[in-house]
Design a protein around this motif. Structure first.
Motif, PDB file in Angstrom:
ATOM      1  N   VAL A 174       0.789  -1.191  -0.093  1.00  0.00           N
ATOM      2  CA  VAL A 174      -0.096  -0.112   0.002  1.00  0.00           C
ATOM      3  C   VAL A 174       1.019   1.237  -0.161  1.00  0.00           C
ATOM      4  N   HIS A 175       0.606   2.159  -0.783  1.00  0.00           N
ATOM      5  CA  HIS A 175       1.320   3.615  -0.921  1.00  0.00           C
ATOM      6  C   HIS A 175       1.431   4.025   0.375  1.00  0.00           C
ATOM      7  N   PRO A 176       2.415   4.832   0.899  1.00  0.00           N
ATOM      8  CA  PRO A 176       2.492   5.503   2.284  1.00  0.00           C
ATOM      9  C   PRO A 176       1.955   6.887   2.234  1.00  0.00           C
ATOM     10  N   GLN A 177       1.595   7.074   1.018  1.00  0.00           N
ATOM     11  CA  GLN A 177       0.770   8.504   1.024  1.00  0.00           C
ATOM     12  C   GLN A 177      -0.750   8.557   0.591  1.00  0.00           C
ATOM     13  N   HIS A 178      -1.133   7.317  -0.044  1.00  0.00           N
ATOM     14  CA  HIS A 178      -2.504   7.178  -0.430  1.00  0.00           C
ATOM     15  C   HIS A 178      -2.680   5.743  -0.538  1.00  0.00           C
ATOM     16  N   ASP A 179      -4.008   5.354   0.389  1.00  0.00           N
ATOM     17  CA  ASP A 179      -4.085   4.104   0.436  1.00  0.00           C
ATOM     18  C   ASP A 179      -5.043   3.565  -0.610  1.00  0.00           C
ATOM     19  N   ARG A 180      -5.380   4.373  -1.801  1.00  0.00           N
ATOM     20  CA  ARG A 180      -5.932   3.859  -3.071  1.00  0.00           C
ATOM     21  C   ARG A 180      -4.958   3.334  -3.893  1.00  0.00           C
ATOM     22  N   LEU A 181      -3.690   3.943  -3.772  1.00  0.00           N
ATOM     23  CA  LEU A 181      -2.642   3.601  -4.809  1.00  0.00           C
ATOM     24  C   LEU A 181      -1.571   2.427  -3.777  1.00  0.00           C
ATOM     25  N   TYR A 182      -1.017   1.605  -4.787  1.00  0.00           N
ATOM     26  CA  TYR A 182      -0.174   0.900  -4.479  1.00  0.00           C
ATOM     27  C   TYR A 182       1.382   1.018  -4.935  1.00  0.00           C
ATOM     28  N   VAL A 183       2.260   0.578  -4.353  1.00  0.00           N
ATOM     29  CA  VAL A 183       3.713   0.635  -4.656  1.00  0.00           C
ATOM     30  C   VAL A 183       4.060  -0.612  -5.118  1.00  0.00           C
TER      31      VAL A 183
ATOM     32  N   GLY B  66      -4.588   2.706  -9.658  1.00  0.00           N
ATOM     33  CA  GLY B  66      -3.363   3.246  -9.686  1.00  0.00           C
ATOM     34  C   GLY B  66      -2.271   2.657  -8.682  1.00  0.00           C
ATOM     35  N   PHE B  67      -0.825   2.833  -9.285  1.00  0.00           N
ATOM     36  CA  PHE B  67       0.234   2.687  -8.758  1.00  0.00           C
ATOM     37  C   PHE B  67       1.194   3.292  -9.051  1.00  0.00           C
ATOM     38  N   THR B  68       2.261   3.184  -8.206  1.00  0.00           N
ATOM     39  CA  THR B  68       3.909   3.793  -8.416  1.00  0.00           C
ATOM     40  C   THR B  68       4.521   2.484  -8.571  1.00  0.00           C
ATOM     41  N   LEU B  69       5.580   2.757  -9.522  1.00  0.00           N
ATOM     42  CA  LEU B  69       6.625   1.722  -9.635  1.00  0.00           C
ATOM     43  C   LEU B  69       7.954   2.256  -9.313  1.00  0.00           C
ATOM     44  N   ASN B  70       8.518   1.357  -8.316  1.00  0.00           N
ATOM     45  CA  ASN B  70       9.921   1.794  -7.734  1.00  0.00           C
ATOM     46  C   ASN B  70      10.817   0.673  -7.915  1.00  0.00           C
ATOM     47  N   SER B  71      11.657   1.335  -8.902  1.00  0.00           N
ATOM     48  CA  SER B  71      12.872   0.235  -9.562  1.00  0.00           C
ATOM     49  C   SER B  71      13.672  -0.263  -8.629  1.00  0.00           C
ATOM     50  N   ASN B  72      13.796   0.519  -7.769  1.00  0.00           N
ATOM     51  CA  ASN B  72      14.628  -0.031  -6.671  1.00  0.00           C
ATOM     52  C   ASN B  72      16.161  -0.197  -7.034  1.00  0.00           C
ATOM     53  N   CYS B  73      16.768   0.493  -8.202  1.00  0.00           N
ATOM     54  CA  CYS B  73      18.004   0.454  -8.685  1.00  0.00           C
ATOM     55  C   CYS B  73      18.270   1.717  -9.469  1.00  0.00           C
ATOM     56  N   ASP B  74      19.507   2.048  -9.847  1.00  0.00           N
ATOM     57  CA  ASP B  74      19.874   2.977 -10.808  1.00  0.00           C
ATOM     58  C   ASP B  74      19.620   2.249 -12.113  1.00  0.00           C
ATOM     59  N   LEU B  75      18.627   2.971 -12.861  1.00  0.00           N
ATOM     60  CA  LEU B  75      18.449   2.457 -14.125  1.00  0.00           C
ATOM     61  C   LEU B  75      19.521   2.943 -15.171  1.00  0.00           C
ATOM     62  N   SER B  76      20.542   3.781 -14.753  1.00  0.00           N
ATOM     63  CA  SER B  76      21.595   4.177 -15.369  1.00  0.00           C
ATOM     64  C   SER B  76      21.421   5.114 -16.643  1.00  0.00           C
ATOM     65  N   ASN B  77      20.641   4.994 -17.484  1.00  0.00           N
ATOM     66  CA  ASN B  77      20.564   5.801 -18.638  1.00  0.00           C
ATOM     67  C   ASN B  77      18.863   6.024 -19.203  1.00  0.00           C
ATOM     68  N   HIS B  78      18.730   7.136 -19.828  1.00  0.00           N
ATOM     69  CA  HIS B  78      17.621   7.662 -20.139  1.00  0.00           C
ATOM     70  C   HIS B  78      16.931   6.466 -21.113  1.00  0.00           C
ATOM     71  N   ASP B  79      17.648   5.885 -21.907  1.00  0.00           N
ATOM     72  CA  ASP B  79      16.881   4.754 -22.751  1.00  0.00           C
ATOM     73  C   ASP B  79      16.332   3.740 -21.954  1.00  0.00           C
ATOM     74  N   ASN B  80      17.008   3.185 -20.874  1.00  0.00           N
ATOM     75  CA  ASN B  80      16.448   2.325 -19.919  1.00  0.00           C
ATOM     76  C   ASN B  80      14.910   2.790 -19.287  1.00  0.00           C
TER      77      ASN B  80
END
Length: 311
Positions: free
Chosen positions: A23-32, A92-106
């Motif tokens: 559950v998203h920490p800022q909004h309980d209709r959203l997920y992370v 709705g949801f947010t997606l946390n990549s949990n890593c450095d995606l390293s570049n714009h194309d990624n």
């Protein structure tokens, strides 16, 4: 604006070796949604040779990205995030990549994979591509609030002037410098206390002319009602700059509606780090952006994809 924590939803919560949903920490209709770094590294390695130019020209490559992401995470991933977006209680949801995606194309490849997991993006006439990438800077010569850094981008639904109804919207922060403020604004219309007042109004059912600004590159107006039924629930089509009232009564109705949503107690301010994205159902979520604090070096670049569910 405030953080909404009025109820917890546990329907889609899970945690496995490939991804987790909370559950998203800022909004309980959203997920992370958090995808493991191992999966993302494998995904980017698999699609490394696919260029952004090829993604623009060849649509089956976009579906391939979605297939590879879903294969690496698990065959149920695409169906789960699609269910979240369609679920009226969430949407709705947010997606946390949990890593450095390293570049714009990624960033673009990951967003593309996600959007094709849930459906098919519509052509974006503003950019001439299946996605739009745009910058917000200190100075602005555009004809919409989209790039106006020090003015609020008011709550709206996307694509009100487009031929196709937009089911969902993806927004991703690709980068920024010297940016203070500019949080996303979100309002689920079931949390809007005056929704029924406006949706029950006869004017809310009237087809109103909607036309995008010149920069949108859509010349033909659309005629749509502001409120409509979908899956037995009220949905909304509203964007202040696109509405062309036919008379005084319509104009006052839309001005009152605008003030009502902008002053809603349940409007939420959402901060997105670089590389994080938010996906929402465009039929019952309104979105916007808060103003930035003035800075001559301000720079933020955003990615937008919007489209249809395939089923």
């Amino acid at each position: 604006m405030k953080t909404i924590k009025k109820k917890q939803m546990f329907k889609y919560i899970q945690n496995n070796r490939y991804f987790k949903i909370e559950v998203h920490p800022q909004h309980d209709r959203l997920y992370v949604v958090t995808v493991s770094q191992k999966v993302l590294n494998e995904f980017f390695e698999t699609v490394q040779k696919i260029t952004l130019q090829r993604l623009k020209y060849v649509e089956f490559e976009r579906f391939y990205l979605a297939n590879e992401l879903n294969r690496l995470i698990g065959d149920d991933f695409a169906s789960i995030i699609t269910e979240i977006l369609k679920d009226r209680e969430s949407g709705g949801f947010t997606l946390n990549s949990n890593c450095d995606l390293s570049n714009h194309d990624n960033y673009i490849k990951l967003a593309t994979a996600l959007s094709y997991c849930v459906g098919k993006p519509c052509f974006d006439a503003m950019s001439g591509n299946y996605y739009a990438e745009f910058a917000v800077k200190h100075t602005d010569n555009s004809d919409t609030y989209l790039r106006s850094a020090y003015t609020s981008l008011h709550l709206h639904s996307d694509g009100a002037y487009e031929k196709e109804i937009i089911d969902w919207l993806l927004m991703m922060k690709l980068g920024e410098e010297y940016a203070v403020g500019g949080n996303s604004k979100l309002l689920h219309i079931d949390d809007w206390s005056e929704q029924k007042l406006f949706s029950d109004s006869p004017i809310g059912q009237e087809k109103v002319e909607r036309l995008g600004a010149k920069s949108k590159n859509v010349e033909e107006p659309q005629y749509r009602p502001t409120f409509f039924e979908h899956n037995g629930a009220k949905c909304i089509c509203f964007a202040e700059q696109n509405i062309k009232p036919a008379n005084m009564e319509q104009a006052i109705y839309f001005r009152d509606l605008f003030n009502s949503i902008e002053q809603s107690d349940n409007l939420v301010s959402l901060h997105l780090p670089i590389g994080e994205l938010v996906m929402i159902n465009n039929l019952f979520w309104l979105h916007g952006r808060e103003p930035f604090k003035e800075n001559e070096k301000l720079y933020r670049v955003l990615l937008r994809q919007r489209g249809k569910f395939l089923s």
